[in-house]
Scaffold this motif. Structure first.
Motif, PDB file in Angstrom:
ATOM      1  N   THR A 198       0.807  -1.203   0.000  1.00  0.00           N
ATOM      2  CA  THR A 198       0.000   0.000   0.000  1.00  0.00           C
ATOM      3  C   THR A 198       0.851   1.268   0.000  1.00  0.00           C
ATOM      4  OG1 THR A 198      -1.482  -1.307   1.337  1.00  0.00           O
ATOM      5  CG2 THR A 198      -1.981   1.035   1.122  1.00  0.00           C
ATOM      6  N   VAL A 199       0.453   2.210  -0.858  1.00  0.00           N
ATOM      7  CA  VAL A 199       1.124   3.502  -0.878  1.00  0.00           C
ATOM      8  C   VAL A 199       0.497   4.356   0.219  1.00  0.00           C
ATOM      9  CG1 VAL A 199       1.701   5.522  -2.251  1.00  0.00           C
ATOM     10  CG2 VAL A 199       1.445   3.289  -3.345  1.00  0.00           C
ATOM     11  N   GLY A 200       1.296   4.966   1.025  1.00  0.00           N
ATOM     12  CA  GLY A 200       0.743   5.768   2.106  1.00  0.00           C
ATOM     13  C   GLY A 200       1.731   6.806   2.587  1.00  0.00           C
ATOM     14  N   GLY A 201       1.227   7.672   3.452  1.00  0.00           N
ATOM     15  CA  GLY A 201       2.083   8.692   4.043  1.00  0.00           C
ATOM     16  C   GLY A 201       2.624   8.222   5.360  1.00  0.00           C
ATOM     17  N   ILE A 202       2.717   9.163   6.308  1.00  0.00           N
ATOM     18  CA  ILE A 202       3.338   8.765   7.567  1.00  0.00           C
ATOM     19  C   ILE A 202       2.353   8.040   8.496  1.00  0.00           C
ATOM     20  CG2 ILE A 202       5.112  10.565   7.507  1.00  0.00           C
ATOM     21  CD1 ILE A 202       3.442  12.250   9.354  1.00  0.00           C
ATOM     22  N   VAL A 203       1.080   8.011   8.119  1.00  0.00           N
ATOM     23  CA  VAL A 203       0.076   7.357   8.958  1.00  0.00           C
ATOM     24  C   VAL A 203      -0.383   6.059   8.291  1.00  0.00           C
ATOM     25  CG1 VAL A 203      -2.200   7.602  10.018  1.00  0.00           C
ATOM     26  CG2 VAL A 203      -0.681   9.580   9.823  1.00  0.00           C
ATOM     27  N   PHE A 204      -0.622   5.045   9.117  1.00  0.00           N
ATOM     28  CA  PHE A 204      -1.115   3.771   8.595  1.00  0.00           C
ATOM     29  C   PHE A 204      -2.341   3.997   7.703  1.00  0.00           C
ATOM     30  CE2 PHE A 204      -4.044   0.103   9.324  1.00  0.00           C
ATOM     31  CZ  PHE A 204      -3.327  -0.801   8.557  1.00  0.00           C
ATOM     32  N   PRO A 205      -2.300   3.513   6.476  1.00  0.00           N
ATOM     33  CA  PRO A 205      -3.329   3.858   5.489  1.00  0.00           C
ATOM     34  C   PRO A 205      -4.754   3.534   5.938  1.00  0.00           C
ATOM     35  CG  PRO A 205      -1.501   2.746   4.433  1.00  0.00           C
ATOM     36  CD  PRO A 205      -1.239   2.684   5.902  1.00  0.00           C
ATOM     37  N   GLY A 206      -4.957   2.575   6.776  1.00  0.00           N
ATOM     38  CA  GLY A 206      -6.316   2.210   7.147  1.00  0.00           C
ATOM     39  C   GLY A 206      -6.892   3.088   8.253  1.00  0.00           C
ATOM     40  N   HIS A 207      -6.134   4.004   8.752  1.00  0.00           N
ATOM     41  CA  HIS A 207      -6.565   4.789   9.910  1.00  0.00           C
ATOM     42  C   HIS A 207      -7.236   6.084   9.470  1.00  0.00           C
ATOM     43  CE1 HIS A 207      -6.285   7.006  13.731  1.00  0.00           C
ATOM     44  NE2 HIS A 207      -6.244   5.799  14.291  1.00  0.00           N
ATOM     45  N   PRO A 208      -8.213   6.555  10.257  1.00  0.00           N
ATOM     46  CA  PRO A 208      -8.880   7.809   9.873  1.00  0.00           C
ATOM     47  C   PRO A 208      -7.926   8.982   9.730  1.00  0.00           C
ATOM     48  CG  PRO A 208     -10.031   6.751  11.704  1.00  0.00           C
ATOM     49  CD  PRO A 208      -8.839   5.928  11.421  1.00  0.00           C
ATOM     50  N   LEU A 209      -6.824   8.947  10.416  1.00  0.00           N
ATOM     51  CA  LEU A 209      -5.892  10.078  10.341  1.00  0.00           C
ATOM     52  C   LEU A 209      -5.022  10.042   9.083  1.00  0.00           C
ATOM     53  CD1 LEU A 209      -4.600  10.473  14.006  1.00  0.00           C
ATOM     54  CD2 LEU A 209      -6.124  11.991  12.747  1.00  0.00           C
ATOM     55  N   ALA A 210      -5.128   8.976   8.318  1.00  0.00           N
ATOM     56  CA  ALA A 210      -4.235   8.825   7.165  1.00  0.00           C
ATOM     57  C   ALA A 210      -4.662   9.720   6.015  1.00  0.00           C
ATOM     58  CB  ALA A 210      -4.228   7.368   6.710  1.00  0.00           C
ATOM     59  N   ALA A 211      -3.703  10.088   5.173  1.00  0.00           N
ATOM     60  CA  ALA A 211      -3.985  10.889   3.993  1.00  0.00           C
ATOM     61  C   ALA A 211      -4.709  10.038   2.965  1.00  0.00           C
ATOM     62  CB  ALA A 211      -2.681  11.412   3.401  1.00  0.00           C
ATOM     63  N   ASN A 212      -5.666  10.659   2.252  1.00  0.00           N
ATOM     64  CA  ASN A 212      -6.283   9.918   1.150  1.00  0.00           C
ATOM     65  C   ASN A 212      -5.435  10.085  -0.099  1.00  0.00           C
ATOM     66  OD1 ASN A 212      -6.862  12.440   0.077  1.00  0.00           O
ATOM     67  ND2 ASN A 212      -8.828  12.516   1.163  1.00  0.00           N
ATOM     68  N   LYS A 213      -5.846   9.394  -1.166  1.00  0.00           N
ATOM     69  CA  LYS A 213      -5.007   9.365  -2.362  1.00  0.00           C
ATOM     70  C   LYS A 213      -4.758  10.768  -2.908  1.00  0.00           C
ATOM     71  CE  LYS A 213      -4.267   6.925  -6.638  1.00  0.00           C
ATOM     72  NZ  LYS A 213      -4.612   5.812  -7.511  1.00  0.00           N
ATOM     73  N   GLU A 214      -5.813  11.568  -2.912  1.00  0.00           N
ATOM     74  CA  GLU A 214      -5.696  12.926  -3.438  1.00  0.00           C
ATOM     75  C   GLU A 214      -4.637  13.712  -2.658  1.00  0.00           C
ATOM     76  OE1 GLU A 214      -9.307  15.696  -3.767  1.00  0.00           O
ATOM     77  OE2 GLU A 214      -9.796  13.745  -4.675  1.00  0.00           O
ATOM     78  N   GLU A 215      -4.751  13.605  -1.347  1.00  0.00           N
ATOM     79  CA  GLU A 215      -3.791  14.315  -0.498  1.00  0.00           C
ATOM     80  C   GLU A 215      -2.377  13.808  -0.741  1.00  0.00           C
ATOM     81  OE1 GLU A 215      -6.588  15.311   3.384  1.00  0.00           O
ATOM     82  OE2 GLU A 215      -5.869  13.283   3.052  1.00  0.00           O
ATOM     83  N   LEU A 216      -2.287  12.514  -0.875  1.00  0.00           N
ATOM     84  CA  LEU A 216      -0.956  11.925  -1.097  1.00  0.00           C
ATOM     85  C   LEU A 216      -0.330  12.458  -2.370  1.00  0.00           C
ATOM     86  CD1 LEU A 216      -1.257   8.135  -0.202  1.00  0.00           C
ATOM     87  CD2 LEU A 216       0.174   9.855   0.899  1.00  0.00           C
ATOM     88  N   GLN A 217      -1.150  12.538  -3.430  1.00  0.00           N
ATOM     89  CA  GLN A 217      -0.581  12.903  -4.721  1.00  0.00           C
ATOM     90  C   GLN A 217      -0.028  14.331  -4.757  1.00  0.00           C
ATOM     91  OE1 GLN A 217      -3.438  11.781  -7.726  1.00  0.00           O
ATOM     92  NE2 GLN A 217      -2.573   9.719  -7.809  1.00  0.00           N
TER      93      GLN A 217
END
Ligand code: ATP
Ligand code: ATP
Ligand code: MG
Ligand code: MG
Lengths: 298, 323, 511, 627
Positions: C301-320
């Motif tokens: 899974t592509v993700g930021g500094i937060v575990f992708p499944g967590h509410p605090l995680a960035a969504n794809k748009e934010e990531l891009q």
């Protein structure tokens, strides 16, 4: 005195000059296995030297569209899990293997040679201490020594060579020492001493050249062992590192995981190691047979 | 003779001491320590105090020579310490592994003897015939094959083979059961690694048997035996073999000693809970006390084996027995 | 759902042996898998809803408490009649003793997770059935910290006797008991007849078999020497098992709360230059890599500094929006090259990637990274070290160029997990050697509030600084957990962490 | 086949096919042995003697030999005549050890070290006579008694290494004779033994031959031994027979030039009677003698050459040895305590004048080599003084010793082993000069060529390796190497013992020529009384590390005083069948051991001067008791 060592007064004619080809045929008849081994060794060395020319692909280039492609016309021996050409990696791996094998065995055996001969020559207390030290190294499990070395110095080709070389030293020194002990008793050494040569001169000019036979035997045996040891270390993840192409490394991770679904990933590097070590051992045996006067005559 | 024995035993001391010094400082030369590994090794955030406390607990911050002497001192009172990794007494940690390694070493040595001596003899007697070439090729192939590769092939072969034959994949057990508890299960597990290793090590012994036989067969006393009119098989099996066995015994002895601690890769491939595996684990865990104890054990086995080999030598060779 | 059957012994393989038995002291999953079944926790991740990282339920408590006192006081009521294996009753005193040991250990006791409880002021026991936690400030990181699977509840009598007792002994109130260990080989447990959840555990016992080699563990499941391995297999092994055994294999998969990071050494030229660091992250094709690597490694899974499944995680748009996550790879790499040029880095510049001698996924990702960097003209070598020397390089020697690092946590607790990125002096596990006070402030602010929206906003800002603007360190890809197991193993649900959900009380065998 | 004949060899050829050539080791040989007869086969090394013998038992089959033609007719005890060449391997096995048996040159290695002597003898008996082990062992005991081994019951249980060389050879004989063969082949059975032991063994064989009534094929290169034992003689050269005849005839009027050259080169004890100075050998140009085309009598100028007197008696002694003692500690036990000492050299004193040859003779292990090695400091003497050219040698450091080493050189017994096999002859000769800074580069090369010429070799030999030379040539190289430093003293330790008689004679001649020319002094160490008689000005007889008799050669040889000297001389076989000893002395005594307990000090010895310069050790009662 062995009969063969006597000059034969029976044959009066000077030995015929032989062409290289005749000479080869002669050796081939006596040592068919040795010649086979020699052929493998030469093949490997050629592969190592001309790796860039022989290998059809860059051995480190990943091809994301061809993970574990089966052998075929495009990839002769298939590709590995990262889409790298197995054949190219094996060819380049020969370079690593030959390099590690030769450097480790020559350096290890070389140091062992000097230590062994020196110890035998000086004898007495020096020899006693030396033998104990060698005992210590011998009683130390080889792979553990290598493991610790790698842990201390880190990984990489040069470190692996150090790790492999160190355990070779006492092994060579022992064998050389026992031969050197008998050489020391030879009258020509006495003669050298009676003429008043220095210790260095006697060791280097008069003893070392005469323990060449076991030395060469050790070297050829070590090359095979070094290749195997390097492969084992790489297999344990402690040897040469990705993306350097090396056979043991190719067998690590990938090989086991893909042994069934993509057997070429596991089979070919394993075969390469086996064949190479096989070749060096056969070659080494032949060298021993030819150098050992006891085995030379029927 | 008994003086010789005492002398040999005394000679072991410097070797063992040297091995102790070597392993002690070698281990400490490896960057990192057991506490760092325990805390940082899983990538989780951890408390720096925990690291300090752990090191204190294990005495890792004491002066190095003090550590050395307290460790060596322990030997004299029979205290081998506790493992730094598991905190369990070393003796109890090692004993089972020792048992496994011992059994596998014995079995492999047996396999190796059974293969190597007859093959070596045949190869020497039929020197430079195709029989000789086959034997040599077969035995060298044994050394040439990387043990892990052979192990992988064996296990995979068993799994795939049994599934093809019986529809159910079968593999050797991965849990050691002592032979007196369940011999079948025990052998089902150990027979494969024993065969693989035994075959591998037979190569060295075969070559040694062959060259020793070749040498002995050239000896004057073999000519004497022929001149007596003895049958060739008696000459080979009685007059030559007994002399040729001497170096072979040495090789087999060294091999055995090596098997006790050196089967690192094979033990992993077959999940044998032996000394070799423990060795690798304790080195990579920086478990100083355990590695040190293991090295001492293996060194002891090495010198003891050499000692036994020498005694055996003396038993075989009257020239030594009566000196 | 099926009705659970009783009986049978679950055999599972574990890649390593636990060092000691003391969960409070150790940090490895190798302890959790064989030891967790012997203990109960105060609260735990819901085994039935294991995929939701925020679903934390009671184990020993009777009801999840609502915090009082402005979020600073948590009062837990305990179950009655729970006993330890030796018959001693489990009371609030035991819970307090346990948490005191974890949070306020005596000077000579090492507690690995003390730092997770910085917000706790005290633990109190008004009576035998009540435990009260007083916090210094309200924090949504508290409950996840409490639910960590290592927080085994110990007997206070034993602790009073010897704080080290639990290192060598196992005595809990969990679903299993009568631990039997064979050094280096296995740990066995037998069902606890007095387990407080009636009817459970379903199993007669379990056997955790230690097997270091991954291929061997796969083969063990294939040859039915073991039924399951709880850590996670590479995709290829899953395929092989399914191919060989068909219906007999069930596969469960999940995002994994572990991530591989790249840590450039800020102390060393040219990695002190933000342009160089940005170039390094811009060169990496995360979206593509996700597809390729997920076929051969346990990352996906592509993700930021937060575990992708967590509410605090960035969504794809934010990531891009972040450097290295741009949808246009060509543009990204061009920018990388430009930056390198600007920073005066020559074509073919050489540096060493420090990596850990572990195959999955370290070395595979490392090798992939080298290939990625090759695309922008960098010649990277890989130096691989065993775990000990590897951490020594990161922590003591600090002489690496760029290193792989990783972050792997049990309960998904992003607020604390991102401490990996705060300044060197406060983090304790940030090896890049940088100091960035803005990040520190954001971190503290997030932790000292329980307002989710505010947290999310601060988290985005922190992410932007860390991954993009300052390129302090980078995320490669989040791990992906694949558990192929014998189909007869029922009642076990995969979760985002291989530490979680290992009490095995709900597991049963359909045989 | 004639009734008398036991075995008849006809046109026998034995070839060894190698991959690139065939060694024709035996090339068309015919001869026969009658019942009860002793045939001696003589010839130089490599002439095919051993191969012939092995061929008779078809042992050559195992060594890769082929018998392309020829017949070996052998009369079995039952009277049937068989052709050995045509026997199957099984048939051969029943003949070997039963009808024909063999003893070999090397008693040290011909017995299997891991079996008891008794078992090894019994083995053949069990095999051929089908006896049980007990019976066989009983018979083995009988055999041991027959060969006069002391304490035969005990020896039965011994392992070969516990026996001395002479005893082992007796065991070999016992083994060979255990089945009462009709033919005994003895392949140089005494070459490796001391003269006194040799005499015992020869006598033993003769006696047993009479007792059992067998025939003997006796292979040797020692004409003295031939004269002692043979009824008839076959002379072999390069695989061919060059002459055959009754022993007396061969010795009296040899027909073939080769035989003649061979006999001329044999030093005969007593032949120097009346001569004061050493004498060279005549007619030793075997190269010429070998050429069969040479006409009868050509080139045989009978020049018995007494060399001129080279000894400078007036000069101060070149070497003066006083009370030289060298002992070797034997350590044993746990802590390596010295439990005993080998008194290898014990209180030896002598002077050596420039240009003089002092010979040291004595049997194996009596300390001759150690004396030489102590003088040159290859081993450290325990005490005593060695003064060379007025300088004390003992106690000098290695660097102080170095200049002295130029003036004293050593030549060793084994020419095969005393040259570094990895160095060319030129390099070996040049090295000492270079190291001692006497010559360098071109100069050294020139010097090498000069030296090669000096010792009778060619310039082109310089680039060859030692294995490309024959034994005699190698010994010449060693001499050339020694000469390179212009030494004043050469210690020659058994310098000619390993050489064939003809070569030996050449080398001895060379040494004498060099002495004449360069005024060298020799310390000539040898066990061969006959050679010593030829070359020495003075002789020292050693026994158990001590000199028992020393004096001018003529005095010692013509008037031996010490009983040991006499015994030694009596044991030397004389190369003249007419002087064959008739009575058989079955001595079984061996040399006592030089190993003494730690702390042992030998009693003081006194010497008596019997004639000017001729000293003999007094045999005191204490000395005898101490032995
Ligand atoms: N097995 C063999 N293979 C090849 N050549 C052999 C073999 N055995 C003997 N010869 C050769 O046959 C020739 C005769 O050897 P033989 O041993 O008979 O000599 P000899 O007369 O006994 O000499 P010596 O006095 O040294 O014992 C020699 O040139 C020798 O090299
Ligand atoms: N280095 C040594 N260590 C122990 N004993 C030795 C050593 N060298 C010689 N000896 C012993 O000293 C004695 C004399 O030996 P030496 O070699 O001087 O005898 P030799 O007269 O030259 O005999 P040979 O004729 O056999 O050469 C022998 O008993 C021998 O075993
Ligand atoms: Mg011979
Ligand atoms: Mg001598």
């Amino acid at each position: 005195m062995a009969i063969s060592e006597l000059p034969t007064s029976v044959e009066t004619a000077a030995p015929r000059r032989r062409t290289a080809w005749q000479q080869f045929k002669r050796v081939a008849r006596r040592q068919p296995l040795g010649v086979a081994g020699g052929a493998i060794v030469i093949l490997m060395i050629l592969m190592a030297i001309f790796a860039d020319v022989i290998a059809p692909y860059d051995p480190t280039a990943m091809n994301y569209s061809a993970f574990t492609a089966p052998p075929g016309t495009e990839f002769w021996l298939g590709t590995d899990q990262m889409g790298r050409d197995v054949f190219s990696r094996i060819v380049h791996g020969a370079r690593t293997a030959v390099f590690v094998g030769f450097v480790a065995s020559i350096v290890g055996a070389g140091i062992g040679l000097v230590l062994g001969v020196g110890s035998a020559y000086f004898g007495g207390k020096i020899d006693l201490v030396f033998q104990r030290v060698m005992d210590i190294f011998m009683s130390f499990p080889l792979i553990i020594m290598a493991l610790a070395m790698v842990a201390i110095f880190g990984t990489g080709v040069d470190k692996v060579i150090v790790a492999i070389t160190i355990p070779f030293i006492p092994r060579c020194a022992r064998v050389v020492r026992s031969t050197a002990l008998s050489v020391r008793e030879m009258p020509y050494v006495d003669a050298a001493r009676s003429i008043g040569y220095s210790h260095t001169r006697i060791i280097l000019r008069h003893m070392v050249p005469n323990v060449m036979a076991p030395f060469l035997i050790m070297i050829t045996a070590f090359v095979g062992q070094a290749i195997l040891l390097e492969a084992s270390l790489s297999y344990l993840g402690l040897g040469v590192q990705e993306p350097t192409p090396a056979w043991g490394l190719m067998l690590q991770g990938g090989a086991e995981l893909y042994a069934e679904s993509a057997p070429w990933v596991a089979i070919f590097p394993g075969l390469a190691i086996t064949l190479a070590v096989f070749g060096f051992n056969l070659f080494g045996d032949a060298v021993r047979d030819m150098l050992d006067p006891k085995l030379r005559s029927q | 003779m008994h003086q010789y024995i005492i002398k040999r035993i005394l000679m072991m001391i410097p070797t063992l001491f040297g091995a102790a010094v070597l392993v002690f400082f070698l281990m400490r030369a490896i960057p990192g320590d057991v506490c760092e590994l325990r805390l940082a090794g899983t990538g989780a955030t951890f408390d720096p105090d925990a690291l300090r406390i752990c090191q204190q607990e294990l005495g890792l911050n004491e002066p190095i020579f003090l550590q050395f002497f307290s460790w060596i001192g322990g030997f004299f009172v029979g205290d081998f310490g506790t493992s730094m990794w598991t905190n369990q007494p070393i003796v109890s940690e090692i004993s089972l592994r020792f048992q496994v390694s011992m059994q596998i070493a014995l079995m492999a040595t047996l396999v190796s003897i059974v293969i190597s001596i007859p093959m070596g003899i045949i190869s020497a007697v039929k020197r430079n015939t195709w029989v000789d070439y086959c034997v040599r090729g077969f035995s060298i192939a044994g050394i040439a094959m990387p043990s892990f590769w052979l192990g992988i092939l064996i296990i995979l072969g068993l799994l795939v083979g049994s599934q093809a034959l019986y529809g159910e994949p079968w593999m050797p057990p991965i849990n050691y059961v002592p032979i007196w508890v369940d011999p079948a299960e025990n052998l089902a597990m150990l027979i494969w690694p024993a065969l693989a290793t035994g075959y591998r090590y037979s190569a060295v012994a075969t070559r040694m048997t062959r060259s020793a036989m070749l040498e002995v067969l050239r000896e004057d006393y073999v000519r004497t035996a022929r001149a007596k009119g003895l049958v060739e098989s008696v000459i080979v099996n009685r007059h030559a073999l007994k002399n040729a066995l001497l170096p072979v015994v040495t090789v087999i002895g060294i091999e055995f000693a090596f098997l006790m601690g050196g089967l690192v890769v094979t033990e992993q491939v077959f999940n044998l809970n032996g000394l070799g595996k423990l060795f690798v684990e304790s080195v990579s865990n920086h478990d100083y006390t355990m590695t040190q104890a293991l090295v001492m054990l293996v060194a002891l086995i090495f010198v003891l084996t050499n000692f036994v080999v020498d005694l055996f030598y003396a038993w075989l060779d009257p020239r030594i027995r009566y000196s | 759902a099926e009705t659970p059957k009783k009986g049978g012994v679950l055999k599972f393989v574990v890649p390593a042996e636990p060092p000691s038995f003391d969960g409070h002291r150790e940090t490895t999953f190798a302890l959790v898998h064989p030891i967790a079944p012997f203990y109960s926790l105060l609260v735990k991740q819901n085994p039935q809803n294991s995929m939701d990282p925020t679903d934390i339920i009671c184990d020993l408590c009777t009801e999840m408490p609502k915090p009082t006192d402005g979020g600073k006081t948590y009062t837990f009521k305990l179950r009655k009649g729970v006993t330890f294996e030796d018959g001693a009753p489990l009371t609030a005193a035991d819970v307090k003793a346990t948490y005191d040991k974890i949070i306020f250990p005596p000077a000579d006791i090492s507690s690995a997770r003390k730092a997770y409880f910085v917000m706790v002021e005290s633990v109190e026991t008004p009576d035998d059935e009540t435990v009260v936690f007083k916090l210094k400030y309200p924090s949504s990181a508290f409950i996840p910290a409490l639910a960590m699977p290592f927080n085994f509840i110990y007997d206070d009598a034993k602790l009073a006797q010897d704080m080290h007792w639990y290192e060598k002994n196992i005595l809990g109130s969990g679903p299993f008991q009568k631990a039997e260990r064979q050094a280096g080989a296995f740990i066995k447990g037998t069902a606890n007849p007095n387990y407080y959840e009636k009817g459970k555990p379903y199993l007669d016992g379990f056997e955790a078999i230690f097997a270091k080699k991954e291929s061997l563990r796969v083969q063990a499941i294939r040859g039915d020497r073991a039924a399951i391995e709880f850590r996670g297999f590479p995709p290829q092994s899953r395929d092989d098992l399914v191919k060989a055994l068909g219906k007999d294999i069930t596969v469960q998969e999940s995002d994994w709360n572990c991530v591989l990071l790249i840590t450039p050494n800020h102390r060393k030229k040219p990695f002190d230059d933000v342009r160089v660091r940005r170039a390094l992250t811009l060169a990496v094709d995360r979206w593509g890599g996700s597809q390729y690597l997920s076929k051969i490694a346990i990352v996906k899974t592509v993700g930021g500094i937060v575990f992708p499944g967590h509410p605090l995680a960035a969504n794809k748009e934010e990531l891009q929006q972040l450097a290295g996550y741009w949808p246009d790879l060509a543009k990204s790499r061009a920018e990388a090259k430009r930056l390198l040029k600007e920073a005066g880095i020559p074509e073919g510049f050489k540096f060493v990637l420090n990596n850990r001698a572990v195959d999955q996924p370290y070395k595979i990702v490392g090798t992939w990274l080298i290939d990625q960097w090759k695309q922008i003209g960098l010649a990277v070598e890989q130096q691989v070290q065993p775990t000990g020397p590897f951490y020594d390089t990161l922590r003591k020697k600090q002489d690496f160029d760029v290193s792989i690092d990783f972050n792997c946590q049990s309960v998904v607790n992003p607020l604390l997990d991102v401490s990996k990125f705060i300044s060197e002096d406060t983090s304790g596990s940030q090896y890049g050697g940088y100091t960035n006070r803005e990040v520190d402030e954001l971190f503290n602010a997030m932790n000292q509030t329980d307002d989710q929206a505010a947290q999310r906003e601060k988290m985005r800002r922190m992410e932007k600084i860390v991954l993009d603007e300052e390129a302090l360190g980078f995320i490669t890809m989040w791990w992906y957990r694949i558990i192929p197991h014998r189909s007869y193993v029922k009642g076990w649900n995969v979760s985002p962490s291989h530490y979680l959900n290992q009490q095995l009380a709900d597991v049963w065998l359909d045989q | 086949m004639d009734e008398k004949r036991l075995i008849e060899v006809e046109d026998l050829r034995i070839h060894f096919p190698l991959e690139d050539r065939t060694v024709k080791a035996v090339d068309g040989v015919s001869w026969h042995i009658d019942r009860g007869e002793t045939l001696a086969v003589v010839g130089e090394s490599g002439s095919g003697k051993s191969v012939t013998a092995m061929g008779l038992m078809r042992l050559t089959d195992n060594a890769g030999g082929r018998i392309p033609s020829g017949r070996i007719n052998f009369r079995k005890p039952d009277g049937k005549v068989i052709d050995i060449v045509k026997q199957t391997p099984e048939q051969m096995r029943s003949i070997r050890g039963n009808d024909i048996s063999m003893i070999f040159q090397e008693p040290m290695t011909s017995l299997n070290p891991v079996f008891t002597v008794g078992f090894q003898i019994a083995e053949a008996i069990m095999l051929h006579q089908g006896k049980s082990e007990d019976e066989a062992l009983k018979q083995a005991l009988e055999m041991l008694k027959l060969v006069r081994i002391p304490e035969p019951e005990k020896q039965l249980q011994q392992y070969p290494h516990q026996l001395s060389g002479g005893m082992r050879q007796r065991v070999m004989i016992a083994m060979a004779l255990s089945c009462r063969p009709s033919l005994l082949i003895a392949d140089e059975p005494t070459t490796a033994l001391d003269v006194t032991i040799q005499a015992q063994i020869l006598d033993l064989i003769k006696m047993l031959q009479n007792e059992i009534g067998m025939s003997v094929m006796f292979i040797t290169h020692d004409m003295g031994v031939v004269a002692e034992v043979a009824d008839r003689v076959v002379v072999m050269l390069r695989g061919k027979k060059v002459e055959e005849g009754p022993a007396e005839q061969i010795f009296k009027s040899p027909q073939h030039p080769y035989t003649r050259a061979l006999l001329d080169a044999v030093p005969r004890l007593g032949s120097m009677r009346g001569h004061k100075l050493p004498m060279k050998f005549a007619n030793v140009d075997v190269k010429r003698a070998e050429g069969e085309e040479i006409k009868e009598g050509a080139g045989e100028t009978e020049v018995e050459l007494e060399i001129k007197d080279t000894v400078r008696r007036d000069a101060p002694p070149l070497l003066s040895v006083k009370g030289l003692t060298t002992r070797f500690d034997i350590r044993a036990g746990v802590f390596g305590r010295t439990t005993g000492r080998i008194h290898a050299v014990e209180n030896i004193s002598f002077d050596l004048q420039p240009g003089e040859t002092l010979a040291m003779v004595g049997e194996s292990g009596c300390g001759k080599s150690t004396t030489g090695r102590s003088i040159i400091r290859l081993v450290e003497p325990t005490r005593g003084s060695v003064v060379f050219e007025g300088k004390e040698v003992v106690g000098l450091s290695a660097s102080e010793m170095r200049p002295l080493r130029r003036d004293m050189q050593m030549i060793f017994q084994d020419p095969f082993a005393s040259l570094n096999p990895r160095m060319t002859a030129g390099a070996a000769i040049a090295e000492p000069m270079v190291v001692h800074g006497l010559a360098r580069g071109k100069e050294a090369e020139d010097r090498v060529i000069e030296l090669l010429r000096r010792v009778g070799l060619d310039e082109e030999h310089a680039s060859r390796y030692p294995h490309e030379f024959s034994g005699g040539q190698r010994q010449r190289l060693c001499i050339a190497r020694a000469l390179g430093l212009n030494p004043k003293l050469i210690i020659a330790d058994e310098a000619v013992s390993a050489l064939d008689v003809s070569i030996q004679a050449q080398v001895i001649n060379l040494m004498m020529e060099l002495q004449e020319e360069l005024g060298l002094a020799y310390l000539f160490i040898s066990h061969d009384m006959a050679v010593v008689e030829r070359i020495a000005h003075r002789v020292a007889v050693m026994y158990l590390g001590e000199i028992v008799e020393i004096g001018p050669r003529q005095a010692v040889f013509e008037d031996p005083q010490h009983p040991y000297t006499r015994k030694l001389m009596a044991a030397v076989p004389i190369a003249d069948p007419t002087k064959r000893k008739t009575e058989l002395r079955l001595m079984t005594d061996e040399i006592p051991s030089p190993l003494k307990p730690a702390g042992y000090e030998p009693p003081a010895r006194h010497y008596r001067e019997v004639s000017p310069g001729h000293f003999v050790q007094e045999i005191t009662a204490t000395a005898v008791a101490a032995e």
